[in-house]
Design a protein around this motif. Structure first.
Motif, PDB file in Angstrom:
ATOM      1  N   THR A 261       0.833  -1.208   0.000  1.00  0.00           N
ATOM      2  CA  THR A 261       0.000   0.000   0.000  1.00  0.00           C
ATOM      3  C   THR A 261       0.864   1.253   0.000  1.00  0.00           C
ATOM      4  N   ARG A 262       1.888   1.257   0.829  1.00  0.00           N
ATOM      5  CA  ARG A 262       2.772   2.429   0.885  1.00  0.00           C
ATOM      6  C   ARG A 262       3.417   2.689  -0.468  1.00  0.00           C
ATOM      7  N   MET A 263       3.897   1.657  -1.115  1.00  0.00           N
ATOM      8  CA  MET A 263       4.556   1.840  -2.408  1.00  0.00           C
ATOM      9  C   MET A 263       3.570   2.180  -3.514  1.00  0.00           C
ATOM     10  N   ARG A 264       2.313   1.821  -3.335  1.00  0.00           N
ATOM     11  CA  ARG A 264       1.291   2.229  -4.311  1.00  0.00           C
ATOM     12  C   ARG A 264       1.174   3.744  -4.358  1.00  0.00           C
ATOM     13  N   TRP A 265       1.258   4.382  -3.187  1.00  0.00           N
ATOM     14  CA  TRP A 265       1.022   5.820  -3.130  1.00  0.00           C
ATOM     15  C   TRP A 265       2.292   6.642  -2.967  1.00  0.00           C
ATOM     16  N   GLU A 266       3.386   6.042  -2.486  1.00  0.00           N
ATOM     17  CA  GLU A 266       4.598   6.800  -2.182  1.00  0.00           C
ATOM     18  C   GLU A 266       5.806   6.247  -2.938  1.00  0.00           C
ATOM     19  N   PRO A 267       5.827   6.404  -4.267  1.00  0.00           N
ATOM     20  CA  PRO A 267       6.914   5.835  -5.056  1.00  0.00           C
ATOM     21  C   PRO A 267       8.237   6.577  -4.929  1.00  0.00           C
ATOM     22  N   VAL A 268       8.204   7.827  -4.443  1.00  0.00           N
ATOM     23  CA  VAL A 268       9.436   8.608  -4.288  1.00  0.00           C
ATOM     24  C   VAL A 268       9.445   9.271  -2.919  1.00  0.00           C
ATOM     25  N   ALA A 269      10.645   9.695  -2.488  1.00  0.00           N
ATOM     26  CA  ALA A 269      10.800  10.402  -1.211  1.00  0.00           C
ATOM     27  C   ALA A 269      11.685  11.622  -1.428  1.00  0.00           C
ATOM     28  N   GLU A 270      11.394  12.673  -0.682  1.00  0.00           N
ATOM     29  CA  GLU A 270      12.182  13.905  -0.735  1.00  0.00           C
ATOM     30  C   GLU A 270      13.404  13.730   0.160  1.00  0.00           C
ATOM     31  N   VAL A 271      14.603  13.854  -0.406  1.00  0.00           N
ATOM     32  CA  VAL A 271      15.814  13.597   0.379  1.00  0.00           C
ATOM     33  C   VAL A 271      16.683  14.830   0.576  1.00  0.00           C
ATOM     34  N   THR A 272      16.324  15.951  -0.024  1.00  0.00           N
ATOM     35  CA  THR A 272      17.092  17.168   0.230  1.00  0.00           C
ATOM     36  C   THR A 272      16.200  18.379   0.014  1.00  0.00           C
ATOM     37  N   GLN A 273      16.331  19.371   0.892  1.00  0.00           N
ATOM     38  CA  GLN A 273      15.536  20.596   0.816  1.00  0.00           C
ATOM     39  C   GLN A 273      16.119  21.629   1.762  1.00  0.00           C
ATOM     40  N   ILE A 274      15.419  22.737   1.952  1.00  0.00           N
ATOM     41  CA  ILE A 274      15.936  23.845   2.753  1.00  0.00           C
ATOM     42  C   ILE A 274      16.271  23.411   4.175  1.00  0.00           C
ATOM     43  N   LYS A 275      15.466  22.527   4.765  1.00  0.00           N
ATOM     44  CA  LYS A 275      15.734  22.082   6.140  1.00  0.00           C
ATOM     45  C   LYS A 275      16.722  20.923   6.151  1.00  0.00           C
ATOM     46  N   GLY A 276      17.710  20.952   5.276  1.00  0.00           N
ATOM     47  CA  GLY A 276      18.805  20.000   5.340  1.00  0.00           C
ATOM     48  C   GLY A 276      18.688  18.823   4.393  1.00  0.00           C
ATOM     49  N   ASP A 277      19.607  17.904   4.572  1.00  0.00           N
ATOM     50  CA  ASP A 277      19.767  16.768   3.677  1.00  0.00           C
ATOM     51  C   ASP A 277      19.449  15.470   4.399  1.00  0.00           C
ATOM     52  N   SER A 278      18.755  14.572   3.722  1.00  0.00           N
ATOM     53  CA  SER A 278      18.307  13.315   4.347  1.00  0.00           C
ATOM     54  C   SER A 278      18.821  12.083   3.626  1.00  0.00           C
ATOM     55  N   GLU A 279      19.926  12.216   2.879  1.00  0.00           N
ATOM     56  CA  GLU A 279      20.461  11.005   2.246  1.00  0.00           C
ATOM     57  C   GLU A 279      21.020  10.058   3.300  1.00  0.00           C
ATOM     58  N   THR A 280      21.945  10.560   4.108  1.00  0.00           N
ATOM     59  CA  THR A 280      22.501   9.741   5.183  1.00  0.00           C
ATOM     60  C   THR A 280      23.088  10.654   6.242  1.00  0.00           C
ATOM     61  N   HIS A 281      23.602  10.049   7.311  1.00  0.00           N
ATOM     62  CA  HIS A 281      24.124  10.779   8.464  1.00  0.00           C
ATOM     63  C   HIS A 281      25.475  10.173   8.838  1.00  0.00           C
ATOM     64  N   PRO A 282      26.425  10.987   9.317  1.00  0.00           N
ATOM     65  CA  PRO A 282      27.738  10.431   9.667  1.00  0.00           C
ATOM     66  C   PRO A 282      27.684   9.274  10.653  1.00  0.00           C
ATOM     67  N   LYS A 283      26.717   9.277  11.573  1.00  0.00           N
ATOM     68  CA  LYS A 283      26.621   8.179  12.533  1.00  0.00           C
ATOM     69  C   LYS A 283      26.128   6.894  11.884  1.00  0.00           C
ATOM     70  N   LEU A 284      25.369   7.038  10.806  1.00  0.00           N
ATOM     71  CA  LEU A 284      24.866   5.866  10.102  1.00  0.00           C
ATOM     72  C   LEU A 284      25.844   5.357   9.052  1.00  0.00           C
ATOM     73  N   SER A 285      26.640   6.274   8.508  1.00  0.00           N
ATOM     74  CA  SER A 285      27.591   5.923   7.449  1.00  0.00           C
ATOM     75  C   SER A 285      28.977   6.433   7.827  1.00  0.00           C
ATOM     76  N   PRO A 286      29.578   5.881   8.884  1.00  0.00           N
ATOM     77  CA  PRO A 286      30.861   6.411   9.379  1.00  0.00           C
ATOM     78  C   PRO A 286      32.014   6.240   8.396  1.00  0.00           C
ATOM     79  N   ASP A 287      31.881   5.337   7.440  1.00  0.00           N
ATOM     80  CA  ASP A 287      32.946   5.124   6.461  1.00  0.00           C
ATOM     81  C   ASP A 287      32.765   5.963   5.205  1.00  0.00           C
ATOM     82  N   ASP A 288      31.769   6.830   5.207  1.00  0.00           N
ATOM     83  CA  ASP A 288      31.489   7.687   4.053  1.00  0.00           C
ATOM     84  C   ASP A 288      31.946   9.103   4.380  1.00  0.00           C
ATOM     85  N   PRO A 289      33.069   9.565   3.804  1.00  0.00           N
ATOM     86  CA  PRO A 289      33.570  10.904   4.148  1.00  0.00           C
ATOM     87  C   PRO A 289      32.686  12.041   3.666  1.00  0.00           C
TER      88      PRO A 289
END
Length: 600
Positions: A261-289
């Motif tokens: 059901t979720r994928m029927r209605w929500e095929p995409v997600a907003e990952v960047t905008q004025i209130k910051g970036d939501s791709e990933t976080h240093p605590k979640l991806s510590p090996d990603d500089p």
């Protein structure tokens, strides 16, 4: 394999050929823009930029800024726009200001008029917003008689500005669920015309703040009116870990039915905008500089307590994509199989996502002198980010064609610059394909584009990814192309790794020890030069660690060379001494493609 970058003139001619020959063309837009019809926008300095003005600005026409009253204009118009005003009490602030006769029979309406006269517009807004947060709405202000005229104005503005083949004006709104200060908003838009949209009123969070109820309404309205909808989860970094949770709104483990059901209605997600970036976080991806990009640590609590132990995995897209693989392994359905887009969430009615032409989150922080003002709890204009945009690969610039691109996830996000990005995955690409002029045509013939699926790898074969990125013609050169891979091991645990697959300036890949591209930003002027980086990068990359029995996803991340952040430009304009600069001076703008998934 990395191919040498082509010269700038060659880049332009190649891109033009692709746009003509390929089945899809590239269109740029914003699916998350607020006008004065949103109560918070109105209270924070935008009393004049209505939907009609927002469309005029997006189409490249000069307009008057709602706060500083300067003439403003986009150098490059958009191709499409969703005016997404908050559904909750939409347009009510104007009615209160104008002492509208529509409020004559409303006890709360008259009370708010008195509050406006005795205190301030902000006091009225906080009263209205508080009723939403407390889940004690004012029924006499939510009647069809009050809501319908405002909704019709929004619809009419979209209809008046929709020009098939030239500019697409989608009809939409924002469902603004905020349980205990956790932002679970969704932007909703339809491909249908005004006649259809006038058959319903926007679903709002006073009716329910649970996404399952929103989806149920979308289903019922779709069956009743023939409408279709896309619901886009708001930038998830301020969701208190709930946007991509591993349980539903009732605390139950996510089921296959929930996921479908979720994928029927929500095929995409907003990952960047004025209130910051939501791709990933240093605590979640510590090996990603490059993980710590425009990290935004503020939550719109409105007096509610912030969760002490936030599950950051539920706040960020990359960990959500990984969680989706885990849930799919146990249930057979993936609730987080989404494409990625960016948009502004501007409340000025002006879609401006570039650092040198950033008009702030609200009207009040649109000028450098007001950057110190609090625009959200514990946040100021300096915290905001000049972002983002959504790019769509579609056959033509129409509601139907662009809507279909969102549904099939052939869309991608940028943090503002208009970088052209193609990603195709398949098992039949060869190095010779890189020498062809019709790169996109080959991609469609031999593989699937971003948003697509690969299944059942041939024996002994690993997926190959054809990636092509071209710089913004009016912007900075490219630093690199990366492929972000997430996969599921035999124990059902997810992992991630970032690969450098194309580097500018003939640098050699050494993983996280790869030589940085450099930095040409002059901190006295904010200018940069394109003496480093490449205008174009193209490569064919094969996963060297592929296991045909493991679920996986792959998406491209394209980085620019460093450029000045808007805070640097404003600090320079204000003449602030360097020792008072408390925000990062330069950033590496980027693009995120929608993923391609592999399923055994």
């Amino acid at each position: 394999m990395r191919q040498p970058a082509l010269g700038f003139l060659t880049v332009l001619s190649l891109s033009a050929f692709q746009a003509h020959a390929a089945p899809t063309q590239l269109f740029w837009g914003d699916t998350h823009l607020h006008t004065s019809y949103s109560g918070d926008a109105f209270a924070m300095g935008n009393e004049t930029t209505d939907p009609e003005t927002a469309y005029r600005f997006a189409k490249g026409q000069p307009v008057i800024h709602p706060f500083n009253r300067a003439r403003v204009q986009l150098r490059r118009p958009l191709d499409f726009l969703v005016v997404a005003d908050h559904a909750e009490y939409m347009g009510l602030m104007q009615l209160v200001r104008d002492k509208s006769p529509d409020l004559d029979s409303s006890e709360n309406g008259q009370r708010l008029i008195d509050l406006w006269d005795s205190k301030s517009p902000k006091a009225v807004y906080y009263d209205i917003a508080g009723s939403v947060v407390r889940k004690s709405p004012y029924p006499d202000l939510l009647t069809s008689a009050i809501r319908e005229p405002v909704w019709n104005k929004i619809i009419d503005a979209a209809e008046n500005n929709n020009e098939p083949g030239k500019f697409t004006a989608f009809i939409g709104w924002e469902w603004s669920s905020i349980p205990n200060g956790s932002n679970l908003h969704r932007v909703i838009f339809t491909d249908k015309s005004g006649d259809t949209a006038k058959q319903y009123l926007p679903y709002d969070s006073t009716q329910s703040d649970k996404p399952e109820d929103l989806w149920r309404w979308l289903e019922q309205t779709s069956e009743k009116t023939g409408s279709d909808f896309v619901a886009i989860p708001h930038n998830s970094n301020i969701s208190n870990g709930l946007m991509f949770n591993d349980v539903d709104s009732q605390g139950h483990p996510i089921s296959a039915q929930y996921a479908r059901t979720r994928m029927r209605w929500e095929p995409v997600a907003e990952v960047t905008q004025i209130k910051g970036d939501s791709e990933t976080h240093p605590k979640l991806s510590p090996d990603d500089p490059f993980a710590n990009f425009e990290t935004y640590d503020h939550v719109m609590t409105f007096g509610a307590a912030r969760e002490k132990d936030v599950d950051q995995k539920g706040n960020y897209a990359r960990s959500a994509l990984k969680r989706g693989l885990e849930i799919e392994e146990s249930t057979g359905a993936n609730p987080f199989k989404f494409g990625m887009i960016g948009s502004t969430d501007s409340h000025t009615g002006l879609s401006s996502a570039s650092e040198p032409n950033f008009w702030g989150k609200f009207g009040v922080d649109s000028i450098p002198e007001n950057k110190e003002m609090e625009t959200a709890p514990d946040a100021t204009g300096w915290d905001m980010s000049a972002a983002g945009m959504v790019a769509a690969w579609a056959e033509e610039n129409t509601r139907e064609s662009l809507f279909a691109a969102f549904k099939r996830k052939e869309v991608y996000a940028t943090t503002g610059p208009r970088m052209q990005v193609r990603l195709f995955g398949g098992f039949d690409f060869t190095p010779d394909d890189l020498a062809q002029n019709d790169l996109a045509e080959i991609g469609y013939q031999k593989g699937v584009p971003m948003g697509g699926d690969l299944m059942d790898a041939p024996a002994g074969e690993a997926p190959r990814f054809l990636v092509h990125a071209v710089r913004d013609p009016q912007g900075a050169n490219l630093d690199r192309i990366q492929i972000v891979k997430g996969w599921l091991d035999e124990q059902g645990k997810s992992h991630e790794r970032v690969f450098n697959v194309a580097l500018s300036d003939d640098r050699k890949d050494a993983g996280n020890d790869t030589q940085p591209v450099g930095n040409t930003v002059d901190l006295k002027t904010g200018h940069f030069t394109n003496s480093i980086g490449d205008p174009e990068l193209v490569t064919l990359w094969t996963d060297p660690e592929f296991d045909s029995g493991q679920r996986a996803f792959y998406y491209a991340r394209v980085l620019q060379i460093p450029t000045a952040r808007h805070s640097t430009l404003d600090a320079l304009a204000l003449g602030k001494p360097r020792q008072e600069w408390t925000y990062r001076t330069v950033i590496q703008e980027r693009a995120y493609s929608s993923p391609i998934w592999y399923t055994p």
